[in-house]
Design an enzyme around this catalytic site. Sequence first.
Site, PDB file in Angstrom:
ATOM      1  N   LYS A   1       0.826  -1.208   0.000  1.00  0.00           N
ATOM      2  CA  LYS A   1       0.000   0.000   0.000  1.00  0.00           C
ATOM      3  C   LYS A   1       0.865   1.266   0.000  1.00  0.00           C
ATOM      4  O   LYS A   1       0.628   2.209  -0.765  1.00  0.00           O
ATOM      5  CB  LYS A   1      -0.931  -0.018   1.223  1.00  0.00           C
ATOM      6  CG  LYS A   1      -1.655   1.276   1.488  1.00  0.00           C
ATOM      7  CD  LYS A   1      -2.624   1.630   0.382  1.00  0.00           C
ATOM      8  CE  LYS A   1      -2.861   3.107   0.325  1.00  0.00           C
ATOM      9  NZ  LYS A   1      -4.200   3.532   0.480  1.00  0.00           N
TER      10      LYS A   1
ATOM     11  N   CYS B   1      -2.701  11.036   1.668  1.00  0.00           N
ATOM     12  CA  CYS B   1      -2.024   9.769   1.351  1.00  0.00           C
ATOM     13  C   CYS B   1      -0.683  10.001   0.679  1.00  0.00           C
ATOM     14  O   CYS B   1       0.361   9.662   1.211  1.00  0.00           O
ATOM     15  CB  CYS B   1      -2.888   8.940   0.417  1.00  0.00           C
ATOM     16  SG  CYS B   1      -4.557   8.792   1.032  1.00  0.00           S
TER      17      CYS B   1
HETATM   18  N1  SAJ Z   1      -1.081  14.973  -8.499  1.00  0.00           N
HETATM   19  C1  SAJ Z   1      -0.154  15.618  -9.317  1.00  0.00           C
HETATM   20  N2  SAJ Z   1       0.170  15.052 -10.501  1.00  0.00           N
HETATM   21  C2  SAJ Z   1      -0.366  13.877 -10.935  1.00  0.00           C
HETATM   22  C3  SAJ Z   1      -1.309  13.214 -10.102  1.00  0.00           C
HETATM   23  C4  SAJ Z   1      -1.651  13.784  -8.887  1.00  0.00           C
HETATM   24  O1  SAJ Z   1       0.372  16.678  -8.971  1.00  0.00           O
HETATM   25  O2  SAJ Z   1      -0.009  13.440 -12.033  1.00  0.00           O
HETATM   26  C5  SAJ Z   1      -1.430  15.536  -7.191  1.00  0.00           C
HETATM   27  C6  SAJ Z   1      -2.897  15.863  -7.021  1.00  0.00           C
HETATM   28  O3  SAJ Z   1      -3.223  17.124  -7.505  1.00  0.00           O
HETATM   29  C7  SAJ Z   1      -3.028  15.773  -5.517  1.00  0.00           C
HETATM   30  C8  SAJ Z   1      -2.048  14.670  -5.141  1.00  0.00           C
HETATM   31  O4  SAJ Z   1      -1.165  14.549  -6.224  1.00  0.00           O
HETATM   32  O5  SAJ Z   1      -2.633  16.975  -4.884  1.00  0.00           O
HETATM   33  C9  SAJ Z   1      -2.656  13.327  -4.841  1.00  0.00           C
HETATM   34  O6  SAJ Z   1      -3.752  13.034  -5.690  1.00  0.00           O
HETATM   35  P1  SAJ Z   1      -4.087  11.572  -6.225  1.00  0.00           P
HETATM   36  O7  SAJ Z   1      -5.308  11.654  -7.024  1.00  0.00           O
HETATM   37  O8  SAJ Z   1      -2.905  11.000  -6.897  1.00  0.00           O
HETATM   38  O9  SAJ Z   1      -4.276  10.713  -4.922  1.00  0.00           O
HETATM   39  P2  SAJ Z   1      -5.293  10.656  -3.686  1.00  0.00           P
HETATM   40  O10 SAJ Z   1      -4.527  11.137  -2.489  1.00  0.00           O
HETATM   41  O11 SAJ Z   1      -6.590  11.272  -3.944  1.00  0.00           O
HETATM   42  O12 SAJ Z   1      -5.555   9.072  -3.590  1.00  0.00           O
HETATM   43  C10 SAJ Z   1      -4.484   8.188  -3.497  1.00  0.00           C
HETATM   44  C11 SAJ Z   1      -4.737   7.039  -4.454  1.00  0.00           C
HETATM   45  N3  SAJ Z   1      -3.531   6.263  -4.645  1.00  0.00           N
HETATM   46  C12 SAJ Z   1      -3.073   5.976  -5.871  1.00  0.00           C
HETATM   47  O13 SAJ Z   1      -3.573   6.399  -6.871  1.00  0.00           O
HETATM   48  C13 SAJ Z   1      -1.884   5.082  -5.895  1.00  0.00           C
HETATM   49  C14 SAJ Z   1      -5.823   6.135  -3.917  1.00  0.00           C
HETATM   50  O14 SAJ Z   1      -5.947   4.972  -4.706  1.00  0.00           O
HETATM   51  C15 SAJ Z   1      -5.518   5.735  -2.487  1.00  0.00           C
HETATM   52  O15 SAJ Z   1      -6.558   4.980  -1.948  1.00  0.00           O
HETATM   53  C16 SAJ Z   1      -5.361   6.965  -1.645  1.00  0.00           C
HETATM   54  O16 SAJ Z   1      -4.302   7.743  -2.199  1.00  0.00           O
HETATM   55  C17 SAJ Z   1      -5.042   6.515  -0.247  1.00  0.00           C
HETATM   56  O17 SAJ Z   1      -5.942   6.514   0.615  1.00  0.00           O
HETATM   57  O18 SAJ Z   1      -3.925   6.082  -0.023  1.00  0.00           O
END
Ligand code: SAJ
Length: 422
Positions: A204, A258
């Site tokens: 995870k 996360c």
């Molecule tokens: N972000 C970027 N660039 C990207 C992708 C995201 O700057 O290319 C930023 C987003 O704007 C945001 C942050 O990263 O600020 C995180 O966003 P996210 O959509 O990647 O993740 P979370 O925190 O909403 O959800 C994640 C997910 N993990 C993965 O995709 C591996 C989700 O599946 C998990 O369940 C969750 O974390 C968790 O609870 O761990």
Amino acid sequence: MTKSICVVGLGYIGLPTAVMFANHGVKVHGVDVNPAAVKSIQDKQLHIEENGLQERLNKAVDEGFLTASTTPVASDVYIVAVPSPINPDNTANLEYVRQATASIVPFVKKGDLVILESTVPPKTVENVMLPELVKSGLEIGTELFVAHSPERVIPGRIFEELVNNDRIVGGISQKSAELTKELYEIFVQGTIHLTDATTAELVKVMENTYRDVNIAFANELAKMAEKLDVNIWEAIKFANYHPRVNVHFPGPGVGGHCIAVDPWFLVELGGEQAQIIHLSRNTNDSMPSFTAQKTQAILNKNGIAGATVAALGLAFKGNVDDMRESPSTIVIDELEKLGLTVVSHDPHIKQNKHKTQTQSMKEALEQADILVFLTDHKEFKELDPSTLNAKSKIVFDTKNCLNREAWEKAGFQFHLLGDAKN
Ligand code: SAJ
């Protein structure tokens, strides 16, 4: 399946999970230390925003399958879904996991199953939970079954992903893993993969760290692209046409509870060995300041001093109401440190959550000398720039979420993070 479940922690993961089991005919009792959260669930009021949650909560409570209180009740299964944040020094705070585990010890009986859903550093089940659970007097692994079943859902699509995503279940014994699989099969349609607890914990944390490292790579390239006079978004799009390449996207920082948090668990455990992980965290944490400095540079170029900035988007990502670890709030702090005045607006964030919030988007646009888009909300993407009544005609898009052509056609000077051209 008639087992009863006690879910400890009714937040973004615990509540949807509790509701999901209740909607499938399982008696669920939800526990939260926050009496306001308990009361709101009893009253079928949501304290969090999630697509489809309201209808499912209504059904669960009306049919009598979901109850809530501030203390656990005797059940067959206990699911712990409490926060596992980091301390100010970036070390893991496992006190909530420990306390939640301790709170169920008086209730567990022979044959019960305890599942940890919270994302935790590898070895937390072994080193934090088991020392509490042995106090029950039950033999761990044969009389009391324990597993880690990390949630992997994304806010906004929780219900869809709870059902369809594969799950990794790590048991402290084979029987623990099998019982956990059997339980989640009540609603999970994805494959449930079995392993040991420590592997599941690492898997995870690895998943989220993979994203953090990949985003840091994109952010590093975005900074370089500005010097090279290349549009990084276009470059990433082209690179990703390669069948084995999946570069992530830059932005004003990485937020949420996360991805901005979990890699620190590995930094703490790995020390000297966690070099790429540590550097990536620092790179992503440098983005709010980079964003603020670029805003300042755009204002300077336009000869605007003592400016007011409209920070558009307070949520940590698009289409959610969640401000946890949001880079937007850090960008605002950085802008203020530069002596700029900031007003902000977010269609998903309720009033009075941030000191800079205006009553409406209109009010923010009327005051600002530059519009800085920090979150890729649908509402922002759908704005028609030709109808906006904005004081300023300067826009800075940090998420590549706006239609540049339309904004330029409407007379705006358009700036993009990761692209020096305007
Ligand atoms: N972000 C970027 N660039 C990207 C992708 C995201 O700057 O290319 C930023 C987003 O704007 C945001 C942050 O990263 O600020 C995180 O966003 P996210 O959509 O990647 O993740 P979370 O925190 O909403 O959800 C994640 C997910 N993990 C993965 O995709 C591996 C989700 O599946 C998990 O369940 C969750 O974390 C968790 O609870 O761990």
